[in-house]
Design an enzyme around this catalytic site. Sequence first.
Site, PDB file in Angstrom:
ATOM      1  N   GLU A  57    -115.293  82.350   2.891  1.00  0.00           N
ATOM      2  CA  GLU A  57    -114.671  83.119   1.808  1.00  0.00           C
ATOM      3  C   GLU A  57    -114.122  84.424   2.347  1.00  0.00           C
ATOM      4  O   GLU A  57    -113.048  84.896   1.953  1.00  0.00           O
ATOM      5  CB  GLU A  57    -115.705  83.395   0.705  1.00  0.00           C
TER       6      GLU A  57
ATOM      7  N   SER B  53     -85.182  90.916 -25.095  1.00  0.00           N
ATOM      8  CA  SER B  53     -86.044  90.887 -26.268  1.00  0.00           C
ATOM      9  C   SER B  53     -87.310  90.092 -25.984  1.00  0.00           C
ATOM     10  O   SER B  53     -87.294  89.119 -25.232  1.00  0.00           O
ATOM     11  CB  SER B  53     -85.287  90.253 -27.439  1.00  0.00           C
TER      12      SER B  53
ATOM     13  N   ASP C 252    -110.915  66.788 -24.539  1.00  0.00           N
ATOM     14  CA  ASP C 252    -109.825  66.799 -23.564  1.00  0.00           C
ATOM     15  C   ASP C 252    -108.806  67.878 -23.914  1.00  0.00           C
ATOM     16  O   ASP C 252    -108.273  68.557 -23.037  1.00  0.00           O
ATOM     17  CB  ASP C 252    -109.137  65.423 -23.488  1.00  0.00           C
TER      18      ASP C 252
ATOM     19  N   HIS D 122    -100.503  80.256 -12.507  1.00  0.00           N
ATOM     20  CA  HIS D 122    -100.942  80.535 -13.882  1.00  0.00           C
ATOM     21  C   HIS D 122     -99.989  81.562 -14.474  1.00  0.00           C
ATOM     22  O   HIS D 122     -99.809  82.635 -13.919  1.00  0.00           O
ATOM     23  CB  HIS D 122    -102.379  81.079 -13.834  1.00  0.00           C
TER      24      HIS D 122
END
Lengths: 739, 739
Positions: free
Chosen positions: B413, B617, B655, B678
């Site tokens: 890590e 906008s 689900d 994301h």
Amino acid sequence: MKRESRLVRWIWWTVVVTALFLLGFCIGWFSKRSKATANNHKTSSKYLVEFLDEMRPDLIRDHLRKFTRLPHLAGTEQNLKYAEEIMKEWRDFGLDSVEMVPYDILLSYPNKSQPNYISIVDHSGKEVFNTSLAEPVPQGYEDVSNIVPPYSAYSPKGHPEGDLVYVNYGRTEDFLQLEREMNISVTGKIVIVRYGKIFRGNKVKNAMSAGAKGVIMFSDPADYWATGVKPYPDGWNLPGGGAQRGNVLNLNGAGDPLTPGYPAKEYTYRLNPEEGVGLPKIPVHPIGFHDATHLLKNMGGQIPPNNWKGALNVSYKTGPGFTGDFKSQKVRMNIYSNNQVSRIYNVIGKIRGALEPDRYVILGGHRDAWVFGGIDPMSGAAVVHETVRSAGKLLKRGWRPRRTVVFASWDAEEFGLLGSTEWAEDNARLLQERAVAYINADSAIEGMYTLRVDCTPSLHTLVYDLTKQISSPEDGEEGVSLYESWHKRDNWTNDRDAPRISKLGSGSDFEAYFIRLGIAAGRARYTKNKKTERYSSYPVYHSVYETFEIVERFYDPTFRRLRAVAQVRGGLIFLLADSQVLPLDANEYADSLRKYADSIAHLAQTHAELMKTYNVSFESLFSAVKNFTNAAKDFHERLQTLDKEDPLQVRIMNDQLMYLERAFIDPLGLPGRPFYRHVIFAPSSHNKYAGESFPGIYDALFDIENSADPDKAWREVKRQISIAAFTVHAAAMTLTPPA
Amino acid sequence: MKRESRLVRWIWWTVVVTALFLLGFCIGWFSKRSKATANNHKTSSKYLVEFLDEMRPDLIRDHLRKFTRLPHLAGTEQNLKYAEEIMKEWRDFGLDSVEMVPYDILLSYPNKSQPNYISIVDHSGKEVFNTSLAEPVPQGYEDVSNIVPPYSAYSPKGHPEGDLVYVNYGRTEDFLQLEREMNISVTGKIVIVRYGKIFRGNKVKNAMSAGAKGVIMFSDPADYWATGVKPYPDGWNLPGGGAQRGNVLNLNGAGDPLTPGYPAKEYTYRLNPEEGVGLPKIPVHPIGFHDATHLLKNMGGQIPPNNWKGALNVSYKTGPGFTGDFKSQKVRMNIYSNNQVSRIYNVIGKIRGALEPDRYVILGGHRDAWVFGGIDPMSGAAVVHETVRSAGKLLKRGWRPRRTVVFASWDAEEFGLLGSTEWAEDNARLLQERAVAYINADSAIEGMYTLRVDCTPSLHTLVYDLTKQISSPEDGEEGVSLYESWHKRDNWTNDRDAPRISKLGSGSDFEAYFIRLGIAAGRARYTKNKKTERYSSYPVYHSVYETFEIVERFYDPTFRRLRAVAQVRGGLIFLLADSQVLPLDANEYADSLRKYADSIAHLAQTHAELMKTYNVSFESLFSAVKNFTNAAKDFHERLQTLDKEDPLQVRIMNDQLMYLERAFIDPLGLPGRPFYRHVIFAPSSHNKYAGESFPGIYDALFDIENSADPDKAWREVKRQISIAAFTVHAAAMTLTPPA
């Protein structure tokens, strides 16, 4: 005695009571068990027969007649009207919901006040010959307005003028031959290529790369003329005045050129028109053979004969490149077409699944046509229409499929698969989690010989099983199954005794579903005899002569062939939606992977020495394929012992089957083609129509002997082998027990 | 009479028989119904209590003691030994399977025979001062070998020499201030920056972009010194000879620098080392404050004081940039570190789910440490270990969770989240279809004040519910819940009366799961009081002073805080794995989306005039958020009426909950960051540690007032708003009824 008798009676009573209780218990228990499963299971095959039998040739004829009376180009009022009619009828047929889904996408039309044409110009720049502005309209349609003349959609405006160079089919190899063997440059010239062999967009891309400043495409009788057949209306050959419309984009799956990756909704950000994906940068225009003869006959070198009376054996076809002195003539292209953002309409109808409404089986085909769409696409749309009608009948009789069925009438397929791709983008999240399979329904007939199926390997077994339950539509084959009829006419190859099934390429609406999203997909149609009929698609393809009459008179007078196609497409949908266990076969995928791996390794072996030099090996790929083969075998063995009474266990294994195709998707996409994400299949980089297996490796190997940087080139081959090996390994993992 | 009596008896009989049968039937029917559902449901909460109660502070202490005796840097033998011990113990605890999963990734180590250091050089180039080669080793560890000295992992080798420029924290704004306000160029110079505020890799990236040829990073007492606390071993502050190790990569989620997007297996293609993703191109080295003082005191301008006795109020910190005459001194960096491909080992343990083995709940944390890892990561690893032990106990008592639980001990890590990212790449297909949630388990404690939770919005409610069932570990809070204790210390903000929960940033192993794959994720640890303790992370962070003793003496003498963290992490896993209906809350996501949309629109309003000029906008985004809010509300209302006896209906709604997070993933990724996919959350482009909401819009707006091409810049803002609006719309669609 009395006490004993009482005792006996009590014992007797207790036994009876217990027995009855147990009987009730057992019946309760097991009747509960089977409710959701066996029940559905038993009646399903009965309904399949009813579903197939309900489809009627005469009604397919009526649908085709109805939707081919008027031109219905994407973005036109008439195509919206047909959409509204279809929506209304699908509702009447009994679908649970039908909606119209619009998108605002970039389309391309000729300028109505300034027609496109090509001229031969003399020394002084005077136009001494002009190509025709339209095709002669077929009988019976003389009064129809809004017939769009032949044009190359998305051609930029422009008036390039220059020497003409003939480059055969405009294939990669044709341009390479021109450049390498004949030492002819097309830079600054206008190229003329004949239609056929590859997708026209690839021809234009090749011409652009070679530096041409314009492209003329023509329909050569050698490619659009069947021997012994008369031109329409006396036969189904292309008249000399006919020409092929079509888009000349190189979208590589992007959908609407201005909104790549996202649905073209009102609020969606659009690229500037000049940034649009895949738009050609040089003018392009299609002509028929009559006009082509004029252009070609003045060229030096070998002169193509002008004996327009039948199939030709034209000597100029031996290769690309008229080096010729052009008899001091040049051509000028006059292109005035406009690109404009226009509204298109998909029609989406649904039958809600009884048990698994969140599993989708999709039957989609386009509705927009270049003109009447007698074959492309309405022969397919009529088949879908009849399928919907038949499904509606079943619904009224109490049937409801286990899974949800989605019917789609796509718009703007002819402009780059746009309607279907925008909807796929819009619904990508739902589709990637929930779509079981996509069956495509473009033209249902392109010949009069036998069935043609292109599909993902996991559908092979289902296609064979289903076609054994459908009758041959051919005269004199009463009692013969479609499978037998097909098998007899088109056996696979030496290594398998079964009807041939091919890889999916592209050029129709399954592309976004299969190649981008990784949804199992297939298509079926009636086709010609490839061994003897060598023309591309069918002669009148994308011309004004694609009428209802050409189908009724020549292609399928009894409409039994179209019914057979309806039964195949519909039957696939039915079985995918209603089978308790999904009828997908991972073993077939394993077999195909092995073939593809052998084939690409074999191709690479043409560079055996370099393979050694650069230490390139296919070992990892073969190992992955072996791994996949074992995983598939184990999976199907476990499937045999599946407890079909346990809804969760059934769902879990079905999910493994459903997501198998998804496992081949690489989120990073193929090099330079982010929307082509399937590692096993992609449209060929040299011909969108053709499917390439292991396309990443194939493209890395392509023309590698001429690479400027062989070290880099061979590193890319290794990278692509590594990606393919990993992907196949990863797909194998999805078939192992989930924990 | 007799006949009547017989009749009566027959009627009596029939009634009894029927009643009994019906009774049996009903019992059979309903006992069948509830088998798979209610049964599991009832016992689950009993087991939760047992699961939490089973976790023991003394055993957490033992685990921590055991795994912090020796340095266990990624890629070293000792870290493999710990992996083997963990594997063995997890098996003994009773997991169904435990396996070791290796990868071969690019690591970086100092050269053992040529240590790294920095010198002050005089006119003649002579080194007149050298920084220390190692930290003073803490008492009790004097005989330990293999303590790696402080270094910046992945620094290239090199000996840059030049003037030193101080650039404060090395943040984007620091460099901008230097360039724009102070007119100082760092081109060709060596920059010195202090640790803190942002991820060190971002500092290096900024320095590289600014043209620096080397970077020195130091730990300033202002950032690594708590008021009134002594340096270790007498307290938990960082000694002046201590320095912070750490990688200086800019991977943006790529994982192993040589195999971006694919797992680093033996057969995997590797980039050439110089092509590696995110590798710094200029030498970097960390030093402690004692050494830093020497370097800084000779600089012109404001001279930092050298009163190393406590927290400092150092005047040079007011901004970046010593314009100074450097008293004709220069510094030279001497860096000899090597990058090398090395083998790392993840340990993966599993409990097979009883009903839904194909649904995964993951608890993962890393094992590799810079030295002993007393806090980072072993305080977290000890907690995971105890969680596994407790779960094993329950398994032996007959418990088995509904879904599969995966425990992971990640490697490497510290080298860029490599072990966890490679495994995510390896299992991407399984994870994207099957992963319910990922809970991260890095350092379990960084302060002595209260709980800290960062998680995806859909986990908020679960975190609150769970912490109400856990006891506060603080002295004098017997009978007080962790929730209350936390709430009292860290209330959200004005708009909500609940403990504060923050967005996920990055800098730990959840990154690939959350940001790349879109799996609901969260992390929990014990933390400091942010209002009063202003140092970054904790003072001894990544130094040799992170020992077992610092935890036992200062951070958590009773190990009750670590137990509380174990109960939070473990409890989340338990409830996610064992609840019949997934405890995920779409309404909370809606609330958060609204806040983020307000916030980004508010930020954009600082350019109100330009917004008008360029017609920008946020309407489409607000409309999408409203849409999502309604869809979430409707979804949870439908969830109330869900037939929990129907396994398929439960699965379908679960689900929808599981795939909600996935719906925010854009396969095209954020601009220039293909592995950050994301749309709602990404690590800030300016600080990997911080989470940014609507990162695409944020980055497009960043510094837009200084854009060279405002038209293009504002078009990009519009494009990003469009993408965000579409994504939120698409996520809303996933919550509507599936057909």
